[in-house]
Design an enzyme around this catalytic site. Structure first.
Site, PDB file in Angstrom:
ATOM      1  N   CYS A 120       0.748  -1.281   0.087  1.00 27.33           N
ATOM      2  CA  CYS A 120       0.081  -0.028   0.069  1.00 27.33           C
ATOM      3  C   CYS A 120       0.818   1.250  -0.026  1.00 27.33           C
ATOM      4  O   CYS A 120       1.744   1.398  -0.930  1.00 27.33           O
ATOM      5  CB  CYS A 120      -0.868   0.119   1.232  1.00 27.33           C
ATOM      6  N   HIS A 166      -3.761  -4.806  -0.296  1.00 26.72           N
ATOM      7  CA  HIS A 166      -3.325  -5.442   1.187  1.00 26.72           C
ATOM      8  C   HIS A 166      -3.374  -6.832   0.985  1.00 26.72           C
ATOM      9  O   HIS A 166      -4.447  -7.629   1.210  1.00 26.72           O
ATOM     10  CB  HIS A 166      -4.340  -5.005   2.128  1.00 26.72           C
ATOM     11  N   GLU A 205      -2.620  -8.782   3.599  1.00 26.38           N
ATOM     12  CA  GLU A 205      -2.945  -9.420   4.782  1.00 26.38           C
ATOM     13  C   GLU A 205      -4.523  -9.304   4.679  1.00 26.38           C
ATOM     14  O   GLU A 205      -5.170  -9.995   5.661  1.00 26.38           O
ATOM     15  CB  GLU A 205      -2.302  -8.516   5.814  1.00 26.38           C
TER      16      GLU A 205
END
EC number: 4.3.2.10
Length: 206
Positions: free
Chosen positions: A84, A186, A188
């Site tokens: 990001c 992202h 994650e």
């Protein structure tokens, strides 16, 4: 033994989620802002949430950290992943809240997403396609990932663009060059797709 991953803690990242995702795929993670720990790492991950200016300022506020990143990543050639705003910081400059210098590792600038259609919402938030380019390399594959951003990386060199997504027009989803990889989305938060990408990053031998 798993390779060591320095996850850079500079007050501007979704650290715990990124750490948990890396550990899930078998990484030996050290959350750190210590220059010597960065110099000793086998791989480096730079997260980032918030504004370009705040993230750049946070990174530069830690004595010796940028120098250590330059030594280990640029000179040492260890694999690097920016996530990001961590990916955006690879650019020459960001245009959020004025003009702020980036790391200058991949030529380009970070600009606001233009809202060309009222139906297209800014920030770009939610799941969207990741479409690899011919320059994607082994780390980026096609799929869907989770995005959350209002600014995008306008890369000067098309060969540095590893993947695109579409949000009222083409937006860079990933950049790559040599041992550098950056993703706008992202991992994650991207469930199986994100974990698979992190696994490929750990296996990547640029």
């Amino acid at each position: 033994m798993a390779e060591s991953v320095a996850l850079i803690d500079y007050g501007a990242g979704n650290l715990h989620s990124v750490e948990n995702a890396l550990r899930t795929v078998g990484a030996r993670v050290r959350v750190t802002a210590e220059p010597d720990a960065v110099r000793a790492a086998d791989r480096v991950v730079l997260p980032g949430v918030g504004s370009f200016a705040a993230c750049a300022g946070g990174l530069r506020a830690i004595p010796g950290l940028v120098d250590a990143l330059e030594e280990r990543v640029r000179a040492g050639g260890v694999p690097f992943l920016g996530v990001c705003v961590g990916m955006q910081l690879l650019a020459d400059r960001g245009l959020e809240h004025g003009t702020t210098a980036g790391l200058g590792w991949i030529a380009g600038e970070v600009r606001a997403i233009e809202q060309t259609d009222p139906a297209i919402k800014v920030p770009h938030m939610g799941w969207n396609d990741v479409a690899p380019t011919a320059h994607a390399g082994p780390a980026i594959e096609a799929g869907e990932a989770y995005f959350l951003h209002s600014y995008h990386f306008a890369a000067d060199d098309p060969q540095a663009i590893a993947a695109m997504t579409d949000h009222g027009g083409g937006i860079v989803a990933a950049v790559a060059r040599d041992n550098l990889l950056g993703v706008q989305f992202h991992p994650e938060k991207s469930q199986a797709y994100g974990l698979a990408l992190l696994t490929r990053f750990l296996e990547w031998r640029p």
